[in-house]
Design a protein around this motif. Structure first.
Motif, PDB file in Angstrom:
ATOM      1  N   ARG A  45       0.839  -1.208   0.000  1.00 22.57           N
ATOM      2  CA  ARG A  45       0.000   0.000   0.000  1.00 22.57           C
ATOM      3  C   ARG A  45       0.869   1.252   0.000  1.00 22.57           C
ATOM      4  NH1 ARG A  45      -1.605   3.968   2.920  1.00 22.57           N
ATOM      5  NH2 ARG A  45      -0.550   3.316   4.817  1.00 22.57           N
ATOM      6  N   ILE A  46       1.920   1.230   0.798  1.00 23.67           N
ATOM      7  CA  ILE A  46       2.830   2.381   0.872  1.00 23.67           C
ATOM      8  C   ILE A  46       3.571   2.554  -0.447  1.00 23.67           C
ATOM      9  CG2 ILE A  46       4.938   3.242   1.990  1.00 23.67           C
ATOM     10  CD1 ILE A  46       3.793   1.986   4.628  1.00 23.67           C
ATOM     11  N   LEU A  47       4.065   1.467  -1.009  1.00 20.43           N
ATOM     12  CA  LEU A  47       4.774   1.534  -2.292  1.00 20.43           C
ATOM     13  C   LEU A  47       3.890   2.158  -3.371  1.00 20.43           C
ATOM     14  CD1 LEU A  47       7.262   0.739  -4.071  1.00 20.43           C
ATOM     15  CD2 LEU A  47       6.087  -1.451  -4.454  1.00 20.43           C
ATOM     16  N   LEU A  48       2.635   1.770  -3.403  1.00 17.98           N
ATOM     17  CA  LEU A  48       1.697   2.253  -4.413  1.00 17.98           C
ATOM     18  C   LEU A  48       1.077   3.598  -4.058  1.00 17.98           C
ATOM     19  CD1 LEU A  48      -0.180  -1.124  -4.933  1.00 17.98           C
ATOM     20  CD2 LEU A  48       1.396  -0.062  -6.575  1.00 17.98           C
ATOM     21  N   ASN A  49       1.304   4.040  -2.824  1.00 15.43           N
ATOM     22  CA  ASN A  49       0.664   5.249  -2.314  1.00 15.43           C
ATOM     23  C   ASN A  49      -0.862   5.114  -2.409  1.00 15.43           C
ATOM     24  OD1 ASN A  49       0.711   7.753  -1.067  1.00 15.43           O
ATOM     25  ND2 ASN A  49       0.672   8.858  -3.011  1.00 15.43           N
ATOM     26  N   TYR A  50      -1.336   3.922  -2.085  1.00 15.70           N
ATOM     27  CA  TYR A  50      -2.763   3.614  -2.150  1.00 15.70           C
ATOM     28  C   TYR A  50      -3.439   4.202  -0.914  1.00 15.70           C
ATOM     29  CZ  TYR A  50      -6.938   0.768  -3.075  1.00 15.70           C
ATOM     30  OH  TYR A  50      -8.208   0.340  -3.361  1.00 15.70           O
ATOM     31  N   PRO A  51      -4.544   4.909  -1.083  1.00 13.73           N
ATOM     32  CA  PRO A  51      -5.200   5.564   0.061  1.00 13.73           C
ATOM     33  C   PRO A  51      -5.664   4.559   1.125  1.00 13.73           C
ATOM     34  CG  PRO A  51      -6.063   6.406  -2.020  1.00 13.73           C
ATOM     35  CD  PRO A  51      -5.206   5.220  -2.345  1.00 13.73           C
ATOM     36  N   LEU A  52      -5.343   4.859   2.362  1.00 16.84           N
ATOM     37  CA  LEU A  52      -5.715   4.002   3.479  1.00 16.84           C
ATOM     38  C   LEU A  52      -7.237   3.878   3.589  1.00 16.84           C
ATOM     39  CD1 LEU A  52      -4.790   2.279   5.850  1.00 16.84           C
ATOM     40  CD2 LEU A  52      -4.664   4.363   7.230  1.00 16.84           C
ATOM     41  N   ASP A  53      -7.948   4.950   3.313  1.00 22.44           N
ATOM     42  CA  ASP A  53      -9.412   4.908   3.381  1.00 22.44           C
ATOM     43  C   ASP A  53      -9.990   3.881   2.411  1.00 22.44           C
ATOM     44  OD1 ASP A  53      -9.330   6.870   5.294  1.00 22.44           O
ATOM     45  OD2 ASP A  53      -9.940   8.497   3.955  1.00 22.44           O
ATOM     46  N   LEU A  54      -9.411   3.806   1.211  1.00 25.24           N
ATOM     47  CA  LEU A  54      -9.889   2.830   0.235  1.00 25.24           C
ATOM     48  C   LEU A  54      -9.581   1.410   0.682  1.00 25.24           C
ATOM     49  CD1 LEU A  54      -9.073   4.502  -3.200  1.00 25.24           C
ATOM     50  CD2 LEU A  54     -11.282   4.332  -2.026  1.00 25.24           C
ATOM     51  N   MET A  82      -5.220  -3.103  -5.644  1.00 27.28           N
ATOM     52  CA  MET A  82      -4.436  -1.899  -5.352  1.00 27.28           C
ATOM     53  C   MET A  82      -3.501  -1.572  -6.509  1.00 27.28           C
ATOM     54  SD  MET A  82      -3.565  -1.998  -1.244  1.00 27.28           S
ATOM     55  CE  MET A  82      -2.457  -3.378  -1.345  1.00 27.28           C
ATOM     56  N   CYS A  83      -2.828  -2.603  -7.034  1.00 28.49           N
ATOM     57  CA  CYS A  83      -1.888  -2.391  -8.134  1.00 28.49           C
ATOM     58  C   CYS A  83      -2.595  -1.860  -9.375  1.00 28.49           C
ATOM     59  CB  CYS A  83      -1.144  -3.688  -8.466  1.00 28.49           C
ATOM     60  SG  CYS A  83       0.099  -4.147  -7.244  1.00 28.49           S
ATOM     61  N   LEU A  84      -3.712  -2.469  -9.738  1.00 31.71           N
ATOM     62  CA  LEU A  84      -4.421  -2.045 -10.943  1.00 31.71           C
ATOM     63  C   LEU A  84      -5.051  -0.669 -10.768  1.00 31.71           C
ATOM     64  CD1 LEU A  84      -5.937  -5.410 -12.205  1.00 31.71           C
ATOM     65  CD2 LEU A  84      -3.805  -4.272 -12.894  1.00 31.71           C
ATOM     66  N   ALA A  85      -5.439  -0.313  -9.545  1.00 27.81           N
ATOM     67  CA  ALA A  85      -5.927   1.040  -9.291  1.00 27.81           C
ATOM     68  C   ALA A  85      -4.798   2.043  -9.532  1.00 27.81           C
ATOM     69  CB  ALA A  85      -6.462   1.156  -7.870  1.00 27.81           C
ATOM     70  N   ILE A 119       6.820  -5.697  -7.929  1.00 28.88           N
ATOM     71  CA  ILE A 119       5.835  -4.633  -8.118  1.00 28.88           C
ATOM     72  C   ILE A 119       6.527  -3.336  -8.500  1.00 28.88           C
ATOM     73  CG2 ILE A 119       4.126  -3.176  -6.936  1.00 28.88           C
ATOM     74  CD1 ILE A 119       3.278  -5.711  -5.379  1.00 28.88           C
ATOM     75  N   GLY A 120       7.650  -3.043  -7.862  1.00 32.46           N
ATOM     76  CA  GLY A 120       8.412  -1.839  -8.207  1.00 32.46           C
ATOM     77  C   GLY A 120       8.874  -1.841  -9.659  1.00 32.46           C
ATOM     78  N   ALA A 121       9.344  -2.980 -10.139  1.00 32.82           N
ATOM     79  CA  ALA A 121       9.777  -3.089 -11.538  1.00 32.82           C
ATOM     80  C   ALA A 121       8.586  -2.936 -12.482  1.00 32.82           C
ATOM     81  CB  ALA A 121      10.467  -4.435 -11.763  1.00 32.82           C
ATOM     82  N   TRP A 122       7.456  -3.519 -12.123  1.00 35.77           N
ATOM     83  CA  TRP A 122       6.229  -3.397 -12.912  1.00 35.77           C
ATOM     84  C   TRP A 122       5.789  -1.929 -12.985  1.00 35.77           C
ATOM     85  CZ3 TRP A 122       1.326  -2.147 -10.695  1.00 35.77           C
ATOM     86  CH2 TRP A 122       0.240  -2.287 -11.540  1.00 35.77           C
ATOM     87  N   MET A 123       5.831  -1.247 -11.846  1.00 36.22           N
ATOM     88  CA  MET A 123       5.466   0.173 -11.809  1.00 36.22           C
ATOM     89  C   MET A 123       6.387   0.992 -12.707  1.00 36.22           C
ATOM     90  SD  MET A 123       4.797   0.543  -7.691  1.00 36.22           S
ATOM     91  CE  MET A 123       4.456   2.312  -7.696  1.00 36.22           C
TER      92      MET A 123
END
Length: 134
Positions: A45-54, A82-85, A119-123
């Motif tokens: 979640r942190i790597l993706l900066n995915y919102p905690l609320d979501l 999370m990744c696809l978002a 995931i980092g390489a994919w990003m």
């Protein structure tokens, strides 16, 4: 009574060797716990900066309050979500991000690669592809 005698007395009470002062106490080796699924989800979640609320909303929809209460297939689905978002605005074609995710993350992890690294390489590949397409 001197300090050496006091230490020896304490060690003998605790089960240590009273004839010598040991600089390392005898401790049983306890294996370190494997990172929990909660930590796995948090790091991604942190790597993706995915919102905690979501994330909390997704978990509530599953009737749980933390990832470790889910089975592994649900956790994998959460991570994919999370990744696809994150990738939603990075690809020209809708299935491109998911296809690359399958090839570069899921398959790599199945082959023994570190998930965060994959995931980092994919990003990075998606960012590079978007820059190249502009």
């Amino acid at each position: 009574m001197d300090w050496a005698t006091i230490i020896c007395d304490i060690q003998s009470v605790l089960g240590g060797n009273s004839s010598t002062i040991s600089s390392t106490p005898k401790l049983s080796v306890v294996p370190q716990p494997v990172p929990t699924q909660d930590l796995r989800v948090k790091n991604i979640r942190i790597l993706l900066n995915y919102p905690l609320d979501l994330l909390k909303e997704w978990l509530e929809f599953q009737n749980v309050d933390r990832p470790s209460l889910l089975d592994i297939s649900q956790i994998n689905e959460l991570i994919k979500t999370m990744c696809l978002a994150w990738a939603a605005d990075k690809c020209e074609y809708p299935n491109e991000a998911e296809s690359l995710y399958q090839n570069q993350v899921v398959d790599a992890v199945a082959s023994g690669a570190d998930e965060l690294t994959a995931i980092g390489a994919w990003m990075q590949q998606l960012k590079t592809a978007k820059i190249g397409a502009v």
